[in-house]
Motif scaffolding. Structure first.
Motif, PDB file in Angstrom:
ATOM      1  N   LYS A 154       0.910  -1.054   0.003  1.00  0.00           N
ATOM      2  CA  LYS A 154       0.042  -0.041  -0.281  1.00  0.00           C
ATOM      3  C   LYS A 154       0.771   1.123  -0.016  1.00  0.00           C
ATOM      4  O   LYS A 154       0.607   2.304  -0.766  1.00  0.00           O
ATOM      5  CB  LYS A 154      -1.006  -0.053   1.401  1.00  0.00           C
ATOM      6  N   LEU A 155       2.005   1.176   0.617  1.00  0.00           N
ATOM      7  CA  LEU A 155       2.809   2.313   0.769  1.00  0.00           C
ATOM      8  C   LEU A 155       3.455   2.837  -0.676  1.00  0.00           C
ATOM      9  O   LEU A 155       3.474   3.756  -1.071  1.00  0.00           O
ATOM     10  CB  LEU A 155       3.994   2.037   1.928  1.00  0.00           C
ATOM     11  N   ILE A 156       3.714   1.576  -1.271  1.00  0.00           N
ATOM     12  CA  ILE A 156       4.392   1.766  -2.665  1.00  0.00           C
ATOM     13  C   ILE A 156       3.390   2.328  -3.500  1.00  0.00           C
ATOM     14  O   ILE A 156       3.422   3.106  -4.198  1.00  0.00           O
ATOM     15  CB  ILE A 156       5.119   0.560  -3.072  1.00  0.00           C
ATOM     16  N   LYS A 157       2.233   1.662  -3.526  1.00  0.00           N
ATOM     17  CA  LYS A 157       1.167   2.179  -4.380  1.00  0.00           C
ATOM     18  C   LYS A 157       0.861   3.741  -4.238  1.00  0.00           C
ATOM     19  O   LYS A 157       0.352   4.315  -5.069  1.00  0.00           O
ATOM     20  CB  LYS A 157      -0.191   1.192  -4.336  1.00  0.00           C
ATOM     21  N   ASP A 158       0.676   4.001  -2.841  1.00  0.00           N
ATOM     22  CA  ASP A 158       0.258   5.280  -2.549  1.00  0.00           C
ATOM     23  C   ASP A 158       1.320   6.409  -2.980  1.00  0.00           C
ATOM     24  O   ASP A 158       1.081   7.513  -3.444  1.00  0.00           O
ATOM     25  CB  ASP A 158       0.057   5.568  -1.128  1.00  0.00           C
ATOM     26  N   ALA A 159       2.625   6.072  -3.341  1.00  0.00           N
ATOM     27  CA  ALA A 159       3.607   6.756  -3.797  1.00  0.00           C
ATOM     28  C   ALA A 159       3.578   6.918  -5.309  1.00  0.00           C
ATOM     29  O   ALA A 159       4.273   7.763  -5.882  1.00  0.00           O
ATOM     30  CB  ALA A 159       4.976   6.278  -3.315  1.00  0.00           C
ATOM     31  N   LYS A 160       2.846   6.311  -5.740  1.00  0.00           N
ATOM     32  CA  LYS A 160       2.531   6.240  -7.226  1.00  0.00           C
ATOM     33  C   LYS A 160       3.880   5.824  -8.177  1.00  0.00           C
ATOM     34  O   LYS A 160       4.137   6.670  -8.940  1.00  0.00           O
ATOM     35  CB  LYS A 160       1.997   7.424  -7.637  1.00  0.00           C
ATOM     36  N   MET A 161       4.448   4.851  -7.639  1.00  0.00           N
ATOM     37  CA  MET A 161       5.854   4.498  -8.181  1.00  0.00           C
ATOM     38  C   MET A 161       5.170   3.471  -9.204  1.00  0.00           C
ATOM     39  O   MET A 161       4.429   2.599  -9.230  1.00  0.00           O
ATOM     40  CB  MET A 161       6.717   4.048  -7.176  1.00  0.00           C
ATOM     41  N   LYS A 162       6.175   3.682 -10.501  1.00  0.00           N
ATOM     42  CA  LYS A 162       6.059   2.553 -11.602  1.00  0.00           C
ATOM     43  C   LYS A 162       6.835   1.356 -11.423  1.00  0.00           C
ATOM     44  O   LYS A 162       7.708   0.786 -12.091  1.00  0.00           O
ATOM     45  CB  LYS A 162       6.385   3.196 -12.942  1.00  0.00           C
ATOM     46  N   GLN A 219      14.553   3.330  -0.853  1.00  0.00           N
ATOM     47  CA  GLN A 219      14.509   4.511   0.122  1.00  0.00           C
ATOM     48  C   GLN A 219      13.154   4.809   1.051  1.00  0.00           C
ATOM     49  O   GLN A 219      13.177   4.984   2.194  1.00  0.00           O
ATOM     50  CB  GLN A 219      14.899   5.804  -0.625  1.00  0.00           C
ATOM     51  N   LEU A 220      11.971   4.485   0.304  1.00  0.00           N
ATOM     52  CA  LEU A 220      10.680   4.645   0.608  1.00  0.00           C
ATOM     53  C   LEU A 220      10.714   3.611   1.918  1.00  0.00           C
ATOM     54  O   LEU A 220      10.142   4.023   3.015  1.00  0.00           O
ATOM     55  CB  LEU A 220       9.630   4.454  -0.328  1.00  0.00           C
ATOM     56  N   VAL A 221      11.053   2.416   1.745  1.00  0.00           N
ATOM     57  CA  VAL A 221      10.829   1.325   2.556  1.00  0.00           C
ATOM     58  C   VAL A 221      11.730   1.618   3.771  1.00  0.00           C
ATOM     59  O   VAL A 221      11.467   1.503   5.019  1.00  0.00           O
ATOM     60  CB  VAL A 221      11.095  -0.004   2.058  1.00  0.00           C
ATOM     61  N   LYS A 222      12.958   2.228   3.704  1.00  0.00           N
ATOM     62  CA  LYS A 222      14.010   2.306   4.737  1.00  0.00           C
ATOM     63  C   LYS A 222      13.322   3.495   5.503  1.00  0.00           C
ATOM     64  O   LYS A 222      13.653   3.472   6.667  1.00  0.00           O
ATOM     65  CB  LYS A 222      15.362   2.799   4.037  1.00  0.00           C
ATOM     66  N   GLU A 223      12.664   4.516   5.096  1.00  0.00           N
ATOM     67  CA  GLU A 223      12.396   5.743   5.617  1.00  0.00           C
ATOM     68  C   GLU A 223      10.840   5.391   6.287  1.00  0.00           C
ATOM     69  O   GLU A 223      10.671   6.104   7.192  1.00  0.00           O
ATOM     70  CB  GLU A 223      11.984   6.775   4.868  1.00  0.00           C
ATOM     71  N   ALA A 224      10.129   4.273   5.989  1.00  0.00           N
ATOM     72  CA  ALA A 224       8.784   4.011   6.581  1.00  0.00           C
ATOM     73  C   ALA A 224       9.211   3.396   7.756  1.00  0.00           C
ATOM     74  O   ALA A 224      10.226   2.354   7.791  1.00  0.00           O
ATOM     75  CB  ALA A 224       7.945   3.210   5.715  1.00  0.00           C
TER      76      ALA A 224
END
Length: 160
Positions: free
Chosen positions: A109-117, A142-147
């Motif tokens: 969900k975190l990845i989808k909310d960031a709208k990454m391809k 980077q997104l997963v590390k920061e979450a």
């Protein structure tokens, strides 16, 4: 297409070493002289025994320090509630390994909310991330590390 896996693993040999280091430190501490206290490594858990609850708290802090020195991420430590058997207090420390289904869904969900391809796939206790560009995959890392999801993650099998 480039891809990588997100996993959550712990080097149990380092945990065993940290347990031995904490036991050694326990024997040298002045406040634990003539006290029945010990660390015991058992099948991916550590059992702490002491005479009082405050001693268990001090032992937990010693164990966390030993883990940090050995390179074990302390976010993976899961301290169970204390139980008392007569004069002896016991507490078990377990370790979070693998990515459980609810945590995996949070990451997706975190990845989808960031709208990454990128595409994500849950494969048992790990996630496979696939994308067209290497930069997209690095931004997911980077997104997963920061979450702050309550456990450490490693990134493996990065392929171009």
């Amino acid at each position: 297409m480039p891809s990588f896996d997100i996993v959550s693993e712990i080097n149990m040999e380092e945990v065993r070493n940290a347990t031995e280091n904490a036991s050694r430190e326990l024997t040298t501490r002045f406040d634990f002289r003539n006290v029945e206290a010990s660390f015991e490594y058992k099948e991916k858990t550590v059992l702490m025994t002491a005479e009082a609850e405050f001693q268990l708290q001090q032992m937990e802090s010693m164990f966390r320090g030993a883990c940090a020195k050995r390179g074990v991420d302390t976010a993976s430590i899961d301290v169970k509630p204390m139980d008392q058997h007569g004069k002896i207090c016991r507490q078990t420390i377990a370790f979070k390994e693998g990515i459980e289904q609810p945590v995996a869904k949070k990451i997706v969900k975190l990845i989808k909310d960031a709208k990454m391809k990128v595409q994500t796939a849950i494969q048992g206790e790990e996630l496979r991330i696939t994308g067209k560009k290497r930069d997209d995959l690095q931004s997911v890392m980077q997104l997963v590390k920061e979450a702050n999801l309550g456990q450490p993650f490693q990134f493996k099998n990065f392929r171009d």
